[in-house]
Design a protein around this motif. Structure first.
Motif, PDB file in Angstrom:
ATOM      1  N   THR A   1      38.917 -14.000 -21.391  1.00 59.16           N
ATOM      2  CA  THR A   1      38.576 -12.585 -21.266  1.00 59.16           C
ATOM      3  C   THR A   1      37.431 -11.757 -22.242  1.00 59.16           C
ATOM      4  OG1 THR A   1      41.106 -12.044 -20.696  1.00 59.16           O
ATOM      5  CG2 THR A   1      39.681 -10.205 -20.902  1.00 59.16           C
TER       6      THR A   1
ATOM      7  N   LYS B   1      34.737 -13.192 -28.938  1.00 64.17           N
ATOM      8  CA  LYS B   1      34.774 -12.405 -30.360  1.00 64.17           C
ATOM      9  C   LYS B   1      33.737 -13.138 -31.230  1.00 64.17           C
ATOM     10  CE  LYS B   1      38.467 -13.610 -28.952  1.00 64.17           C
ATOM     11  NZ  LYS B   1      38.953 -13.638 -27.457  1.00 64.17           N
TER      12      LYS B   1
ATOM     13  N   THR C   1      44.695 -14.083 -23.207  1.00 62.60           N
ATOM     14  CA  THR C   1      44.645 -13.881 -21.847  1.00 62.60           C
ATOM     15  C   THR C   1      46.168 -14.749 -21.506  1.00 62.60           C
ATOM     16  OG1 THR C   1      42.311 -14.079 -21.692  1.00 62.60           O
ATOM     17  CG2 THR C   1      43.716 -14.534 -19.600  1.00 62.60           C
TER      18      THR C   1
ATOM     19  N   SER D   1      43.995 -10.679 -28.996  1.00 65.26           N
ATOM     20  CA  SER D   1      43.370  -9.103 -28.779  1.00 65.26           C
ATOM     21  C   SER D   1      44.544  -8.181 -27.808  1.00 65.26           C
ATOM     22  CB  SER D   1      42.102  -9.231 -27.631  1.00 65.26           C
ATOM     23  OG  SER D   1      41.245 -10.062 -28.308  1.00 65.26           O
TER      24      SER D   1
HETATM   25  P1  ADP Z   1      40.876 -14.760 -24.965  1.00 63.95           P
HETATM   26  O1  ADP Z   1      40.677 -15.444 -25.830  1.00 63.95           O
HETATM   27  O2  ADP Z   1      41.815 -15.463 -23.897  1.00 63.95           O
HETATM   28  O3  ADP Z   1      39.729 -13.903 -24.102  1.00 63.95           O
HETATM   29  P2  ADP Z   1      41.915 -12.370 -26.549  1.00 63.95           P
HETATM   30  O4  ADP Z   1      42.844 -12.609 -27.479  1.00 63.95           O
HETATM   31  O5  ADP Z   1      40.624 -11.878 -26.477  1.00 63.95           O
HETATM   32  O6  ADP Z   1      42.218 -13.721 -25.359  1.00 63.95           O
HETATM   33  O7  ADP Z   1      42.942 -11.403 -25.433  1.00 63.95           O
HETATM   34  C1  ADP Z   1      42.646 -10.740 -24.099  1.00 63.95           C
HETATM   35  C2  ADP Z   1      43.690  -9.686 -23.928  1.00 63.95           C
HETATM   36  O8  ADP Z   1      43.495  -8.792 -24.653  1.00 63.95           O
HETATM   37  C3  ADP Z   1      43.537  -9.192 -22.543  1.00 63.95           C
HETATM   38  O9  ADP Z   1      43.865  -9.863 -21.440  1.00 63.95           O
HETATM   39  C4  ADP Z   1      43.914  -7.699 -22.529  1.00 63.95           C
HETATM   40  O10 ADP Z   1      45.388  -7.772 -22.501  1.00 63.95           O
HETATM   41  C5  ADP Z   1      43.515  -7.413 -24.148  1.00 63.95           C
HETATM   42  N1  ADP Z   1      42.405  -6.356 -24.575  1.00 63.95           N
HETATM   43  C6  ADP Z   1      42.276  -5.909 -25.368  1.00 63.95           C
HETATM   44  N2  ADP Z   1      41.084  -5.221 -25.367  1.00 63.95           N
HETATM   45  C7  ADP Z   1      40.652  -5.420 -24.105  1.00 63.95           C
HETATM   46  C8  ADP Z   1      39.395  -4.922 -23.503  1.00 63.95           C
HETATM   47  N3  ADP Z   1      38.446  -4.084 -24.114  1.00 63.95           N
HETATM   48  N4  ADP Z   1      39.109  -5.490 -22.336  1.00 63.95           N
HETATM   49  C9  ADP Z   1      40.084  -6.162 -21.819  1.00 63.95           C
HETATM   50  N5  ADP Z   1      40.945  -6.651 -22.316  1.00 63.95           N
HETATM   51  C10 ADP Z   1      41.271  -6.445 -23.585  1.00 63.95           C
END
Ligand code: ADP
Length: 268
Positions: free
Chosen positions: A10, A13, A101, A227
């Motif tokens: 999603t 970082k 995610t 996140s």
């Molecule tokens: P990944 O490494 O799988 O992308 P993350 O640790 O970044 O996972 O977490 C993704 C999740 O964070 C999303 O599914 C959502 O619940 C949350 N999230 C936090 N901030 C945001 C944002 N600005 N946009 C979308 N999702 C967000």
């Protein structure tokens, strides 16, 4: 400049050092071009290490000039650094649970990490169910609405079933997520109530799975990152409370969602 990047399902970082501090940034995984422009516009000689599910894709867009590392190793490495700064007393034997995610559970013993489990219930589940049940697509709006929600309108508690009789377990435990069918039929719950209930269900499932893993691996501490905790105190509070109820100690790392990016940075 050295840059660590964690390209997740999603969110992307990034972490890099400026003077003695590490600076962080987030991008959407759906616009990897934004990451590429940011790298080339902000840094003269970027030296890049990428991790995460979309690392291959992003690496190609960066003309294969970047190094890639295995995500679980990078995350464990980043976590060690953040824990060292924030919770020095935390023992070397703990679980970390990455609520991205989806959710991934890892056991760390000394410097060794092992993935021990996971669940498809995670931050993506919140995004998807929130959209299906309330039509809300924007993350900031959904967590904001959820903060005013009342799970009492959707979730059946143990005490609701026992109706005044003394239950054999705490009456405040959830007996059935979204189980208050009769009262929902009588009065359809608000979007806020539904969103709070989705977050509650996700948090409870994550703790149920994680705390059993903690028992299996004989650890007392569970470190939560990802996140999904961003601007979402409700999820954090539910997980905090349920983890303690399960007899384990929860830790929430500041900037924990950047563990993978920090780990990638450290491998340069
Ligand atoms: P990944 O490494 O799988 O992308 P993350 O640790 O970044 O996972 O977490 C993704 C999740 O964070 C999303 O599914 C959502 O619940 C949350 N999230 C936090 N901030 C945001 C944002 N600005 N946009 C979308 N999702 C967000």
């Amino acid at each position: 400049t050295k840059i660590g990047i964690d390209a997740g399902g999603t969110l992307v970082k990034t972490a890099y050092r400026k003077n003695e501090t590490i600076l962080y940034q987030t991008f959407s995984s759906y616009n990897l071009g934004d990451v590429v422009s940011w790298v080339y516009e902000s840094f003269e000689n970027p030296i890049i290490c990428i991790t995460g599910g979309k690392s291959q894709l992003l690496s190609e867009k960066l003309n294969d000039s970047a190094k890639t590392v295995v995500e679980f190793e990078a995350t464990a490495r980043g976590i060690q650094l953040l824990i060292g700064e924030q919770y020095e007393s935390l023992k070397t034997n703990f679980l970390f649970v990455n609520v991205g995610t989806g959710t991934s559970i890892h056991h760390v013993n000394d410097m060794e990490q092992q993935r021990v489990g996971g669940t498809g219930i995670g931050g993506g589940t919140l995004m998807g169910l929130a959209y299906l049940l309330t039509g809300v697509e924007d993350y900031a709006r959904m967590v904001q609405l959820a903060s005013n929600g009342d799970r009492g309108n959707t979730d059946l508690k143990v005490k609701d079933i026992f109706e005044g009789a003394l239950p054999p377990i705490s009456g405040d435990l959830t007996a059935s997520n979204f189980g208050k069918r009769e009262s929902m039929i009588a009065q359809y719950p608000s979007a806020s109530d539904i969103l709070a209930a989705i977050i509650g269900m996700i948090g409870e499932v994550i703790v149920t799975v994680s705390s059993q893993m903690a028992v299996q691996y004989n650890v007392d501490s569970i470190v939560y990152i990802g996140s999904s905790f961003r601007s979402n105190p409700l999820l954090r509070d539910i997980i905090d409370e349920y983890t303690r109820l399960a007899g384990k100690e929860p830790f929430f790392l500041k900037d924990g969602e950047y563990s993978g990016a920090v780990g990638a940075l450290l491998s340069l």
